[in-house]
Design a protein around this motif. Sequence first.
Motif, PDB file in Angstrom:
ATOM      1  N   ASN A   2       0.851  -1.189   0.000  1.00 11.61           N
ATOM      2  CA  ASN A   2       0.000   0.000   0.000  1.00 11.61           C
ATOM      3  C   ASN A   2       0.888   1.240   0.000  1.00 11.61           C
ATOM      4  O   ASN A   2       1.730   1.392   0.878  1.00 11.61           O
ATOM      5  CB  ASN A   2      -0.896   0.016   1.238  1.00 11.61           C
ATOM      6  CG  ASN A   2      -1.812  -1.181   1.291  1.00 11.61           C
ATOM      7  OD1 ASN A   2      -2.575  -1.430   0.369  1.00 11.61           O
ATOM      8  ND2 ASN A   2      -1.721  -1.942   2.358  1.00 11.61           N
ATOM      9  N   LYS A   4       0.736   5.451  -0.127  1.00 10.55           N
ATOM     10  CA  LYS A   4      -0.148   6.610   0.046  1.00 10.55           C
ATOM     11  C   LYS A   4       0.698   7.878   0.003  1.00 10.55           C
ATOM     12  O   LYS A   4       1.791   7.916   0.563  1.00 10.55           O
ATOM     13  CB  LYS A   4      -0.870   6.490   1.388  1.00 10.55           C
ATOM     14  CG  LYS A   4      -1.729   7.674   1.757  1.00 10.55           C
ATOM     15  CD  LYS A   4      -2.628   7.427   2.960  1.00 10.55           C
ATOM     16  CE  LYS A   4      -1.928   6.954   4.185  1.00 10.55           C
ATOM     17  NZ  LYS A   4      -2.810   6.742   5.349  1.00 10.55           N
ATOM     18  N   CYS A  31       0.774  -2.115  -6.698  1.00 14.01           N
ATOM     19  CA  CYS A  31       0.402  -1.741  -5.337  1.00 14.01           C
ATOM     20  C   CYS A  31      -0.983  -1.109  -5.325  1.00 14.01           C
ATOM     21  O   CYS A  31      -1.530  -0.772  -6.372  1.00 14.01           O
ATOM     22  CB  CYS A  31       1.424  -0.759  -4.758  1.00 14.01           C
ATOM     23  SG  CYS A  31       1.451   0.860  -5.584  1.00 14.01           S
ATOM     24  N   GLU A  71       2.374   2.428   9.479  1.00 13.42           N
ATOM     25  CA  GLU A  71       2.889   2.981   8.224  1.00 13.42           C
ATOM     26  C   GLU A  71       4.330   3.450   8.361  1.00 13.42           C
ATOM     27  O   GLU A  71       4.701   4.070   9.356  1.00 13.42           O
ATOM     28  CB  GLU A  71       1.996   4.127   7.749  1.00 13.42           C
ATOM     29  CG  GLU A  71       0.603   3.659   7.380  1.00 13.42           C
ATOM     30  CD  GLU A  71      -0.355   4.794   7.058  1.00 13.42           C
ATOM     31  OE1 GLU A  71       0.067   5.962   6.941  1.00 13.42           O
ATOM     32  OE2 GLU A  71      -1.561   4.501   6.922  1.00 13.42           O
ATOM     33  N   SER A 101       4.874  -2.964   4.464  1.00 15.06           N
ATOM     34  CA  SER A 101       4.114  -2.918   3.211  1.00 15.06           C
ATOM     35  C   SER A 101       3.154  -1.744   3.133  1.00 15.06           C
ATOM     36  O   SER A 101       2.444  -1.592   2.142  1.00 15.06           O
ATOM     37  CB  SER A 101       3.361  -4.227   3.014  1.00 15.06           C
ATOM     38  OG  SER A 101       2.465  -4.437   4.076  1.00 15.06           O
ATOM     39  N   ASP A 102       3.111  -0.910   4.178  1.00 17.22           N
ATOM     40  CA  ASP A 102       2.295   0.300   4.159  1.00 17.22           C
ATOM     41  C   ASP A 102       3.248   1.493   4.199  1.00 17.22           C
ATOM     42  O   ASP A 102       3.821   1.802   5.247  1.00 17.22           O
ATOM     43  CB  ASP A 102       1.353   0.344   5.366  1.00 17.22           C
ATOM     44  CG  ASP A 102       0.320  -0.768   5.315  1.00 17.22           C
ATOM     45  OD1 ASP A 102      -0.435  -0.821   4.326  1.00 17.22           O
ATOM     46  OD2 ASP A 102       0.282  -1.585   6.252  1.00 17.22           O
ATOM     47  N   THR A 104       3.914   5.555   3.375  1.00 15.30           N
ATOM     48  CA  THR A 104       3.254   6.848   3.205  1.00 15.30           C
ATOM     49  C   THR A 104       4.297   7.918   2.940  1.00 15.30           C
ATOM     50  O   THR A 104       5.338   7.961   3.596  1.00 15.30           O
ATOM     51  CB  THR A 104       2.449   7.207   4.475  1.00 15.30           C
ATOM     52  OG1 THR A 104       1.407   6.234   4.631  1.00 15.30           O
ATOM     53  CG2 THR A 104       1.828   8.588   4.373  1.00 15.30           C
TER      54      THR A 104
END
Length: 159
Positions: A2, A4, A31, A71, A101-102, A104
């Motif tokens: 992910n 962002k 992703c 994150e 895997s997150d 930002t």
Amino acid sequence: MNIKIIGVGKLKEKYFKAGIEEYAKRLGRYCKFEIVEVPDEKAPESLSQAEMDDVMGKEGERILSKIKDREYVFVLAIKGKERTSEDFAKEINQLATYGKSDITFVIGGSLGTSPAVLKRADAQISFGRFTLPHQLMRLVLTEQIYRAFTIINGLPYHK
């Protein structure tokens, strides 16, 4: 994975939106990608340092409200570490390999990023010492994230 991007202010220019949409579509193979906009704080042209700190603080609170504990956070900052595209790709790949895997990315407001957001950051990243419009930086960052995934996957885009 992910990915962002949190950006202060609303993206208005159609040509920036179109570019970001194209790279976001391409990123869909690699992703889950999203851009989160937080409102910028309205302020007059000339501000005292205390007023600037107040604006950055309010924008910082809005940014931090969009970040979860798990994150891994990159903040874009002129004083951050510069990377090559290859180094950036390697870093993204290593984060994924080791369970982060997150990811930002934060693009602060026109006055900068609050100390609270900088403190929350796991890393600061710089795209050089140029000052670029925040809207353009969203496009550049989105392209570099896409480029990183093409490097990781051995695709010819980077050449």
